[in-house]
Scaffold this active site. Sequence first.
Site, PDB file in Angstrom:
ATOM      1  N   ASN A   1       5.883  -2.391   8.448  1.00 51.49           N
ATOM      2  CA  ASN A   1       5.655  -1.049   7.949  1.00 51.49           C
ATOM      3  C   ASN A   1       6.991  -0.310   8.052  1.00 51.49           C
ATOM      4  O   ASN A   1       7.991  -0.873   8.478  1.00 51.49           O
ATOM      5  CB  ASN A   1       4.560  -0.354   8.771  1.00 51.49           C
TER       6      ASN A   1
ATOM      7  N   SER B   1       0.825  -1.203   0.000  1.00 49.69           N
ATOM      8  CA  SER B   1       0.000   0.000   0.000  1.00 49.69           C
ATOM      9  C   SER B   1       0.862   1.256   0.000  1.00 49.69           C
ATOM     10  O   SER B   1       1.903   1.331   0.658  1.00 49.69           O
ATOM     11  CB  SER B   1      -0.895  -0.005   1.237  1.00 49.69           C
TER      12      SER B   1
ATOM     13  N   ASN C   1      -4.238  -0.818   8.812  1.00 52.10           N
ATOM     14  CA  ASN C   1      -2.977  -0.103   9.040  1.00 52.10           C
ATOM     15  C   ASN C   1      -2.979   0.495  10.442  1.00 52.10           C
ATOM     16  O   ASN C   1      -3.499   1.584  10.660  1.00 52.10           O
ATOM     17  CB  ASN C   1      -2.806   0.984   7.980  1.00 52.10           C
TER      18      ASN C   1
ATOM     19  N   LYS D   1      -3.791   2.269  -2.012  1.00 53.15           N
ATOM     20  CA  LYS D   1      -3.244   3.237  -1.060  1.00 53.15           C
ATOM     21  C   LYS D   1      -4.152   3.411   0.162  1.00 53.15           C
ATOM     22  O   LYS D   1      -5.333   3.084   0.124  1.00 53.15           O
ATOM     23  CB  LYS D   1      -3.034   4.585  -1.748  1.00 53.15           C
ATOM     24  N   GLY D   2      -3.551   3.922   1.239  1.00 56.14           N
ATOM     25  CA  GLY D   2      -4.269   4.068   2.495  1.00 56.14           C
ATOM     26  C   GLY D   2      -5.581   4.825   2.343  1.00 56.14           C
ATOM     27  O   GLY D   2      -5.626   5.894   1.722  1.00 56.14           O
TER      28      GLY D   2
ATOM     29  N   LEU E   1      -0.909   9.707   4.525  1.00 62.16           N
ATOM     30  CA  LEU E   1      -2.188   9.077   4.148  1.00 62.16           C
ATOM     31  C   LEU E   1      -3.112  10.010   3.367  1.00 62.16           C
ATOM     32  O   LEU E   1      -4.323  10.038   3.582  1.00 62.16           O
ATOM     33  CB  LEU E   1      -2.919   8.544   5.389  1.00 62.16           C
TER      34      LEU E   1
ATOM     35  N   GLY F   1       9.387  -5.199   3.181  1.00 63.22           N
ATOM     36  CA  GLY F   1      10.426  -4.344   3.720  1.00 63.22           C
ATOM     37  C   GLY F   1      11.724  -4.560   2.969  1.00 63.22           C
ATOM     38  O   GLY F   1      12.459  -5.500   3.230  1.00 63.22           O
TER      39      GLY F   1
ATOM     40  N   THR G   1       8.759  -0.034  -2.250  1.00 68.32           N
ATOM     41  CA  THR G   1       9.626   1.006  -2.808  1.00 68.32           C
ATOM     42  C   THR G   1      10.201   0.619  -4.165  1.00 68.32           C
ATOM     43  O   THR G   1      10.395   1.478  -5.037  1.00 68.32           O
ATOM     44  CB  THR G   1      10.759   1.319  -1.814  1.00 68.32           C
TER      45      THR G   1
ATOM     46  N   CYS H   1       1.250   3.240  10.964  1.00 70.91           N
ATOM     47  CA  CYS H   1       1.828   4.274  10.098  1.00 70.91           C
ATOM     48  C   CYS H   1       2.596   5.298  10.927  1.00 70.91           C
ATOM     49  O   CYS H   1       2.022   5.955  11.801  1.00 70.91           O
ATOM     50  CB  CYS H   1       0.733   4.973   9.302  1.00 70.91           C
TER      51      CYS H   1
END
Length: 302
Positions: free
Chosen positions: A193, A22, A128, A46-47, A74, A244, A267, A131
């Site tokens: 996260n 996300s 989530n 996405k969030g 967010l 991660g 990423t 964050c």
Amino acid sequence: MAELNINLNRGLQLKNPVLTASGTFGYGVEFQDFINLEDLGGFIVKGTTLKHREGNPYPRMAETPSGMLNAVGLQNKGVDYFVGHIYPQIKDIQTNILVNVSGSCVADYVATAEKINELSNIPGIELNISCPNVKEGGMAFGTSCISAAEVVSAVRKVYHKHLMVKLSPNVTHIQEIALAVEAAGADSVSLINTLLGMAINIQKRKPILSTITGGLSGACVKPVALRMVWQVAQAVKIPVVGLGGIMSATDAIEFLLAGASAIQIGTANFIDPTITIKVIEGINSYLNENGFQSVQEIIGVI
């Protein structure tokens, strides 16, 4: 081809163990020019929050050695906008679509999850509670067993499909948080996260990010993420989704060996928008070259 199917519980059947993280993949449609989304095990949008969020002021991204910091906060137009405008665009894509749900209080999480529960082509949400770049909510829920269990339990009462809970690495004993959310009704956990970090502009003698600190992601966090996935996979009975710093198929396979049933790529999507397909192909090649019939044969073998 080796068998790549993975069952993550409560009806969430993946055609392969590769998901997107996300916040790094938009709503999926942004990547349609680069890959066939239906080749993925799934993607996580996405969030999404109950109300519209502007996010944090700029600057809110900074490059770091082997990674990046973000403090987007967010930014999104709220769950009603998602239901009315985004869902119709993506609902017929033949793969698993999960919505990352965040909130500032338990009631926000519950109300958002309730609305998404009504969407027939969304088989799960990723809660989530971890964050690190919002000023309220978010990580506060994910750093305490009591608060983590409280929000998961409340959402579980109204959300009847797959409930994945995203864990924070910014804790001393992540296994305890994982066990707490498992007991509260989570179907799976995803971790990690982003780590809390910062960067400073030495010419201006000020932090680079407007929020001072932000979430660190990218290749630099992989050893920490891998260690935490290994720890949690040994502690809980529900599936673990690892993420991660996964930048290649080799990275993904390490997470599977450590106990992850599936992985998320984040990423790396910014660097190579086709990386997810390359990772799927790389996992398949590894299995074939080493005589494995199914990806499940390598999960947690270390």
